[in-house]
Design an enzyme around this catalytic site. Structure first.
Site, mmCIF file in Angstrom:
data_model
loop_
_atom_site.group_PDB
_atom_site.id
_atom_site.type_symbol
_atom_site.label_atom_id
_atom_site.label_comp_id
_atom_site.label_asym_id
_atom_site.label_seq_id
_atom_site.Cartn_x
_atom_site.Cartn_y
_atom_site.Cartn_z
ATOM 1 N N GLU A 1 0.835 -1.211 0.000
ATOM 2 C CA GLU A 1 0.000 0.000 0.000
ATOM 3 C C GLU A 1 0.863 1.252 0.000
ATOM 4 O OE1 GLU A 1 -2.593 1.471 -0.474
ATOM 5 O OE2 GLU A 1 -4.293 0.855 0.727
ATOM 6 N N ASP A 2 0.310 2.333 -0.502
ATOM 7 C CA ASP A 2 1.037 3.601 -0.435
ATOM 8 C C ASP A 2 0.970 4.197 0.967
ATOM 9 O OD1 ASP A 2 -1.689 4.193 -0.626
ATOM 10 O OD2 ASP A 2 -1.476 5.708 -2.185
ATOM 11 N N ASP B 1 -4.229 5.498 6.065
ATOM 12 C CA ASP B 1 -4.746 6.760 6.608
ATOM 13 C C ASP B 1 -5.883 6.443 7.581
ATOM 14 O OD1 ASP B 1 -5.386 9.442 6.973
ATOM 15 O OD2 ASP B 1 -6.447 9.647 5.081
ATOM 16 N N PHE C 1 -0.664 16.234 3.893
ATOM 17 C CA PHE C 1 -1.094 15.469 2.728
ATOM 18 C C PHE C 1 0.145 15.200 1.891
ATOM 19 C CE2 PHE C 1 -2.894 14.488 -1.362
ATOM 20 C CZ PHE C 1 -3.935 13.647 -1.002
HETATM 21 P P1 IMP Z 1 -7.467 4.929 3.925
HETATM 22 O O1 IMP Z 1 -8.095 6.192 4.431
HETATM 23 O O2 IMP Z 1 -6.508 4.334 4.908
HETATM 24 O O3 IMP Z 1 -8.511 3.953 3.485
HETATM 25 O O4 IMP Z 1 -6.617 5.311 2.669
HETATM 26 C C1 IMP Z 1 -7.239 5.432 1.437
HETATM 27 C C2 IMP Z 1 -6.355 5.993 0.380
HETATM 28 O O5 IMP Z 1 -6.388 7.394 0.490
HETATM 29 C C3 IMP Z 1 -4.880 5.640 0.386
HETATM 30 O O6 IMP Z 1 -4.576 4.395 -0.165
HETATM 31 C C4 IMP Z 1 -4.350 6.771 -0.474
HETATM 32 O O7 IMP Z 1 -4.474 6.439 -1.843
HETATM 33 C C5 IMP Z 1 -5.265 7.916 -0.126
HETATM 34 N N1 IMP Z 1 -4.576 8.843 0.802
HETATM 35 C C6 IMP Z 1 -4.749 8.991 2.133
HETATM 36 N N2 IMP Z 1 -3.918 9.933 2.628
HETATM 37 C C7 IMP Z 1 -3.195 10.378 1.566
HETATM 38 C C8 IMP Z 1 -2.139 11.345 1.409
HETATM 39 O O8 IMP Z 1 -1.654 12.005 2.359
HETATM 40 N N3 IMP Z 1 -1.673 11.510 0.146
HETATM 41 C C9 IMP Z 1 -2.133 10.819 -0.933
HETATM 42 N N4 IMP Z 1 -3.100 9.896 -0.837
HETATM 43 C C10 IMP Z 1 -3.636 9.686 0.407
HETATM 44 MG MG MG Z 2 -4.167 4.480 -2.714
#
Ligand code: IMP
Ligand code: MG
Length: 185
Positions: A105-106, A109, A159
Site C-alpha cells: 500500500e502507499d 490513513d 497530505f
Molecule cells: P485509507 O483512508 O486508509 O482507506 O486510505 C485510502 C487511500 O487514500 C490511500 O490508499 C491513499 O491512496 C489515499 N490517501 C490517504 N492519505 C493520503 C495522502 O496524504 N496523500 C495521498 N493519498 C492519500
Molecule cells: Mg491508494
C-alpha cells in the site's frame, strides 16, 4: 521547469528524499524476506499509489520466491478527502488461496482500505495476509489497522504526494515524498 510539466511546484516541502527512500525500502525488504523464512509470497500492489514503492520493493526480493499481482480499489471522495465506502474496481489475476499475501500500500490513513483488503484476501482463502505500507498516517485512523511493515510514519497530518502518491492523479512520478502545504493545487 517547463510548462509541459505543469510549471513551478508550489508549496511543497520534502518529507523523504530519494536516497532515504531507497535505503528504507531495501531494509524493509530484507526484514520481509527474513520473516518469510524461504517460503513463497504473493505480493499485491494496490494501484496506483503503491506502484513506485511496489516496483522498488519487489526488485529487492531478488532471489526470493515471489509472485506479483495488482488490485485496484476506490474510496469515494476526491482531492484530499479520504472517503467512506471502499470498492474493488480491478480484481487481481492470481488466486490467493492457500498463499501468504503481502498487500503493498502507499499509505494507511483511516485504515478503511486496509481493513477491506485484508477481508478480501482472507475471504478468498489466503493462508495469511500482511501489509507493507510506504507511509503510516495515524491521525485519522477509524479502526485498529496497522501495517506489519511501514517505511515511514508521518509526524504531522500532512497530505503527502510523490513516489506514487497523488493529488487528483498528479505528482505520482516524483522521486521524493513531499508534503503539500495548504492551498497547494
Ligand atoms: P485509507 O483512508 O486508509 O482507506 O486510505 C485510502 C487511500 O487514500 C490511500 O490508499 C491513499 O491512496 C489515499 N490517501 C490517504 N492519505 C493520503 C495522502 O496524504 N496523500 C495521498 N493519498 C492519500
Ligand atoms: Mg491508494
Amino acid at each position: 521547469m517547463s510548462a509541459f510539466f505543469g510549471g513551478k511546484r508550489k508549496n511543497m516541502r520534502v518529507l523523504f528524499g530519494a536516497s532515504k527512500i531507497r535505503k528504507r525500502v531495501r531494509a524493509l525488504a530484507r526484514g520481509i524476506v527474513r520473516d518469510c523464512g524461504g517460503g513463497g509470497l504473493l505480493c499485491v500492489c494496490v494501484l496506483g499509489g503503491a506502484s513506485l514503492f511496489f516496483a522498488d520493493l519487489a526488485r529487492e526480493f531478488d532471489g526470493a520466491s515471489t509472485e506479483l499481482d495488482f488490485i485496484r480499489v476506490s474510496s469515494y471522495g476526491g482531492g484530499k478527502t479520504s472517503g467512506g465506502a471502499v470498492e474493488l474496481t480491478a480484481e487481481p489475476a492470481i488466486d490467493p488461496r492457500g498463499k501468504r499475501v503481502l498487500i503493498v500500500e502507499d499509505i494507511v490513513d483511516t485504515g478503511r482500505t486496509l481493513e477491506f483488503l485484508r477481508g478480501y484476501f482472507l475471504g478468498a482463502g489466503a493462508k495469511s495476509v500482511a501489509c507493507a505500507a510506504l507511509l503510516d498516517k495515524p491521525f485519522a485512523r477509524v479502526n485498529a489497522e496497522r501495517a506489519e511493515y511501514t517505511a515511514f510514519t508521518l509526524k504531522d497530518d500532512a497530505f503527502a504526494v510523490g513516489y506514487g502518491l497523488d493529488l487528483d492523479q498528479r505528482y505520482r512520478n516524483l522521486k521524493a515524498v513531499y508534503a503539500l502545504e495548504d492551498g497547494a493545487k
